[in-house]
Design a protein around this motif. Sequence first.
Motif, PDB file in Angstrom:
ATOM      1  N   ALA A 134       0.896  -1.219  -0.079  1.00 24.26           N
ATOM      2  CA  ALA A 134       0.040  -0.080   0.038  1.00 24.26           C
ATOM      3  C   ALA A 134       0.924   1.225  -0.065  1.00 24.26           C
ATOM      4  O   ALA A 134       0.722   2.334  -0.752  1.00 24.26           O
ATOM      5  CB  ALA A 134      -1.012  -0.114   1.131  1.00 24.26           C
ATOM      6  N   ASP A 135       1.858   1.422   0.897  1.00 23.04           N
ATOM      7  CA  ASP A 135       2.797   2.440   0.854  1.00 23.04           C
ATOM      8  C   ASP A 135       3.404   2.712  -0.625  1.00 23.04           C
ATOM      9  O   ASP A 135       3.619   3.998  -1.014  1.00 23.04           O
ATOM     10  CB  ASP A 135       3.793   2.456   1.937  1.00 23.04           C
ATOM     11  CG  ASP A 135       3.273   2.554   3.298  1.00 23.04           C
ATOM     12  OD1 ASP A 135       2.087   3.110   3.423  1.00 23.04           O
ATOM     13  OD2 ASP A 135       3.740   2.348   4.282  1.00 23.04           O
ATOM     14  N   LEU A 136       3.848   1.660  -1.304  1.00 22.88           N
ATOM     15  CA  LEU A 136       4.342   1.888  -2.858  1.00 22.88           C
ATOM     16  C   LEU A 136       3.328   2.383  -3.541  1.00 22.88           C
ATOM     17  O   LEU A 136       3.635   3.351  -4.419  1.00 22.88           O
ATOM     18  CB  LEU A 136       4.863   0.450  -3.161  1.00 22.88           C
ATOM     19  CG  LEU A 136       5.228   0.401  -4.719  1.00 22.88           C
ATOM     20  CD1 LEU A 136       6.543   1.316  -4.916  1.00 22.88           C
ATOM     21  CD2 LEU A 136       5.703  -0.755  -5.199  1.00 22.88           C
ATOM     22  N   PHE A 137       1.973   2.063  -3.609  1.00 21.28           N
ATOM     23  CA  PHE A 137       1.135   2.445  -4.362  1.00 21.28           C
ATOM     24  C   PHE A 137       0.810   3.969  -4.047  1.00 21.28           C
ATOM     25  O   PHE A 137       0.599   4.576  -4.910  1.00 21.28           O
ATOM     26  CB  PHE A 137      -0.485   1.721  -4.055  1.00 21.28           C
ATOM     27  CG  PHE A 137      -0.142   0.197  -4.241  1.00 21.28           C
ATOM     28  CD1 PHE A 137       0.868  -0.284  -5.170  1.00 21.28           C
ATOM     29  CD2 PHE A 137      -0.904  -0.775  -3.970  1.00 21.28           C
ATOM     30  CE1 PHE A 137       1.028  -1.700  -5.296  1.00 21.28           C
ATOM     31  CE2 PHE A 137      -0.998  -1.953  -4.029  1.00 21.28           C
ATOM     32  CZ  PHE A 137      -0.019  -2.586  -4.709  1.00 21.28           C
ATOM     33  N   ARG A 138       0.476   4.084  -2.769  1.00 19.41           N
ATOM     34  CA  ARG A 138       0.673   5.619  -2.377  1.00 19.41           C
ATOM     35  C   ARG A 138       1.528   6.446  -2.823  1.00 19.41           C
ATOM     36  O   ARG A 138       1.357   7.797  -3.132  1.00 19.41           O
ATOM     37  CB  ARG A 138       0.232   5.448  -0.823  1.00 19.41           C
ATOM     38  CG  ARG A 138      -0.194   6.945  -0.323  1.00 19.41           C
ATOM     39  CD  ARG A 138      -0.363   7.057   1.241  1.00 19.41           C
ATOM     40  NE  ARG A 138      -1.250   5.979   1.771  1.00 19.41           N
ATOM     41  CZ  ARG A 138      -1.294   4.813   2.460  1.00 19.41           C
ATOM     42  NH1 ARG A 138       0.074   4.306   2.530  1.00 19.41           N
ATOM     43  NH2 ARG A 138      -1.968   4.204   2.554  1.00 19.41           N
ATOM     44  N   HIS A 139       2.713   5.950  -2.738  1.00 16.84           N
ATOM     45  CA  HIS A 139       3.976   6.821  -3.294  1.00 16.84           C
ATOM     46  C   HIS A 139       3.984   7.152  -4.550  1.00 16.84           C
ATOM     47  O   HIS A 139       4.104   8.230  -5.164  1.00 16.84           O
ATOM     48  CB  HIS A 139       5.199   5.996  -2.866  1.00 16.84           C
ATOM     49  CG  HIS A 139       6.335   6.700  -3.072  1.00 16.84           C
ATOM     50  ND1 HIS A 139       7.103   7.560  -2.022  1.00 16.84           N
ATOM     51  CD2 HIS A 139       7.317   7.053  -4.346  1.00 16.84           C
ATOM     52  CE1 HIS A 139       7.987   8.158  -2.823  1.00 16.84           C
ATOM     53  NE2 HIS A 139       8.065   7.792  -4.021  1.00 16.84           N
ATOM     54  N   LEU A 140       3.648   6.121  -5.310  1.00 19.32           N
ATOM     55  CA  LEU A 140       3.337   6.526  -6.979  1.00 19.32           C
ATOM     56  C   LEU A 140       2.274   7.353  -7.282  1.00 19.32           C
ATOM     57  O   LEU A 140       2.424   8.208  -8.217  1.00 19.32           O
ATOM     58  CB  LEU A 140       3.039   4.933  -7.572  1.00 19.32           C
ATOM     59  CG  LEU A 140       4.437   3.753  -7.822  1.00 19.32           C
ATOM     60  CD1 LEU A 140       3.909   2.620  -8.183  1.00 19.32           C
ATOM     61  CD2 LEU A 140       5.607   4.564  -8.458  1.00 19.32           C
ATOM     62  N   ALA A 141       1.208   7.149  -6.570  1.00 18.69           N
ATOM     63  CA  ALA A 141       0.033   8.012  -6.705  1.00 18.69           C
ATOM     64  C   ALA A 141       0.598   9.442  -6.521  1.00 18.69           C
ATOM     65  O   ALA A 141       0.003  10.511  -6.953  1.00 18.69           O
ATOM     66  CB  ALA A 141      -1.141   7.459  -5.909  1.00 18.69           C
ATOM     67  N   SER A 142       1.209   9.656  -5.297  1.00 23.70           N
ATOM     68  CA  SER A 142       1.634  11.064  -5.073  1.00 23.70           C
ATOM     69  C   SER A 142       2.445  11.664  -5.969  1.00 23.70           C
ATOM     70  O   SER A 142       2.459  12.601  -6.060  1.00 23.70           O
ATOM     71  CB  SER A 142       2.387  10.811  -3.586  1.00 23.70           C
ATOM     72  OG  SER A 142       3.781  10.545  -3.761  1.00 23.70           O
ATOM     73  N   TRP A 143       3.225  10.952  -6.833  1.00 27.66           N
ATOM     74  CA  TRP A 143       3.910  11.427  -7.957  1.00 27.66           C
ATOM     75  C   TRP A 143       3.124  11.428  -9.334  1.00 27.66           C
ATOM     76  O   TRP A 143       3.610  11.598 -10.493  1.00 27.66           O
ATOM     77  CB  TRP A 143       5.181  10.470  -8.435  1.00 27.66           C
ATOM     78  CG  TRP A 143       6.229  10.944  -7.229  1.00 27.66           C
ATOM     79  CD1 TRP A 143       6.312  10.353  -6.078  1.00 27.66           C
ATOM     80  CD2 TRP A 143       7.120  12.109  -7.189  1.00 27.66           C
ATOM     81  NE1 TRP A 143       7.455  11.089  -5.104  1.00 27.66           N
ATOM     82  CE2 TRP A 143       7.784  12.060  -6.004  1.00 27.66           C
ATOM     83  CE3 TRP A 143       7.179  13.045  -8.043  1.00 27.66           C
ATOM     84  CZ2 TRP A 143       8.751  13.101  -5.692  1.00 27.66           C
ATOM     85  CZ3 TRP A 143       8.238  14.111  -8.074  1.00 27.66           C
ATOM     86  CH2 TRP A 143       9.060  14.125  -6.523  1.00 27.66           C
ATOM     87  N   GLY A 144       1.766  11.218  -9.313  1.00 23.66           N
ATOM     88  CA  GLY A 144       0.911  11.498 -10.390  1.00 23.66           C
ATOM     89  C   GLY A 144       0.484  10.397 -11.256  1.00 23.66           C
ATOM     90  O   GLY A 144       0.056  10.315 -12.355  1.00 23.66           O
ATOM     91  N   ILE A 145       0.957   8.966 -10.534  1.00 22.42           N
ATOM     92  CA  ILE A 145       0.671   7.875 -11.493  1.00 22.42           C
ATOM     93  C   ILE A 145      -0.553   6.918 -10.617  1.00 22.42           C
ATOM     94  O   ILE A 145      -0.724   6.676  -9.418  1.00 22.42           O
ATOM     95  CB  ILE A 145       2.051   6.672 -11.302  1.00 22.42           C
ATOM     96  CG1 ILE A 145       3.065   7.631 -11.920  1.00 22.42           C
ATOM     97  CG2 ILE A 145       1.737   5.477 -11.926  1.00 22.42           C
ATOM     98  CD1 ILE A 145       4.423   7.080 -11.782  1.00 22.42           C
ATOM     99  N   VAL A 146      -1.660   6.554 -11.467  1.00 20.89           N
ATOM    100  CA  VAL A 146      -2.905   5.782 -10.812  1.00 20.89           C
ATOM    101  C   VAL A 146      -2.144   4.227 -10.885  1.00 20.89           C
ATOM    102  O   VAL A 146      -1.474   3.970 -11.662  1.00 20.89           O
ATOM    103  CB  VAL A 146      -3.906   5.819 -11.899  1.00 20.89           C
ATOM    104  CG1 VAL A 146      -4.981   4.808 -11.455  1.00 20.89           C
ATOM    105  CG2 VAL A 146      -4.619   7.044 -12.083  1.00 20.89           C
ATOM    106  N   VAL A 147      -2.564   3.531  -9.782  1.00 16.41           N
ATOM    107  CA  VAL A 147      -1.921   2.105  -9.376  1.00 16.41           C
ATOM    108  C   VAL A 147      -3.300   1.502  -9.142  1.00 16.41           C
ATOM    109  O   VAL A 147      -4.142   1.867  -8.172  1.00 16.41           O
ATOM    110  CB  VAL A 147      -1.201   2.054  -8.258  1.00 16.41           C
ATOM    111  CG1 VAL A 147      -0.830   0.621  -8.223  1.00 16.41           C
ATOM    112  CG2 VAL A 147       0.083   2.765  -8.524  1.00 16.41           C
ATOM    113  N   ALA A 148      -3.301   0.267  -9.854  1.00 20.90           N
ATOM    114  CA  ALA A 148      -4.602  -0.545  -9.537  1.00 20.90           C
ATOM    115  C   ALA A 148      -4.039  -1.960  -9.250  1.00 20.90           C
ATOM    116  O   ALA A 148      -2.927  -2.630  -9.877  1.00 20.90           O
ATOM    117  CB  ALA A 148      -5.546  -0.679 -10.795  1.00 20.90           C
TER     118      ALA A 148
END
Length: 273
Positions: A60-74
Amino acid sequence: MARKAKHLLDELARRGPHEVLRGDLALVGMPGLVYTPKSGLGLPAVAFGHGWLQPPTRYADLFRHLASWGIVVAAPGTHTGPLGSHRLLAADLRTALDVCVGVRLGDGDISVDPDRLGLAGHSTGGGSAVLAAADDGRVRAVATLAASQTKPFATEAARSCGMPGLHLAAGHDLVAPPASNAELIARAWGGPVQVRTLPKASHLGFTEGRHWSGLLVHGKAEHATHRIARALLTAFFLVHLTGEADYLPLVEEDLKGAEITYDGDDDLAATPA
């Protein structure tokens, strides 16, 4: 240049500028998680495959990190049991990309560009990401963490992967040793590819928190492994999905603690659509 790469590592290891929303793929009929920036149109998206026995929440923290840089993660939460199908998880990863492209996320003010799609995964989820990429011409980039062999073989599917690939291997991996997994996948890769080995990482070093599977699978969550993996995946996807050339040094140059141990192409620079 190495100094520049270290500076970029420090930058991208920190949370990005976007507020992050968390959602549930169950709303579209598939268990799993989705993380997005709070708003944005034409965003890049990455579907992520979990490792053997690992729920998506362990990343979850990896997904949150990528999203914070503008990347949607599913991240599909399917096939998490001991007999989970690699082939069907690969199909679910492709479906997750379909959802990202076809459904307006958030309150309708978040959309994904179908020309900015990537795949990633850990362990057998990394192998499944390779299987999915081989059968999906939309995918522009693939990254794996401690990739494991799958059935069908990820090493065979890699021959059909012409997009850039980044494979992070764990130096202390007793489950998927770098030379017999990540490097074999990379040597079969059909496009530009790179293996980086994190010498002190274990197989579960990329996961977060504690889980009962630690009784069966070697390794445990490792902060240093998380930091390097987050920065490298962020740089890799920003370069190859959005054309952010400022982060190329972190993609191309050797880095202490994540040395390039196999380079299948001298030029990993991106030319996104």
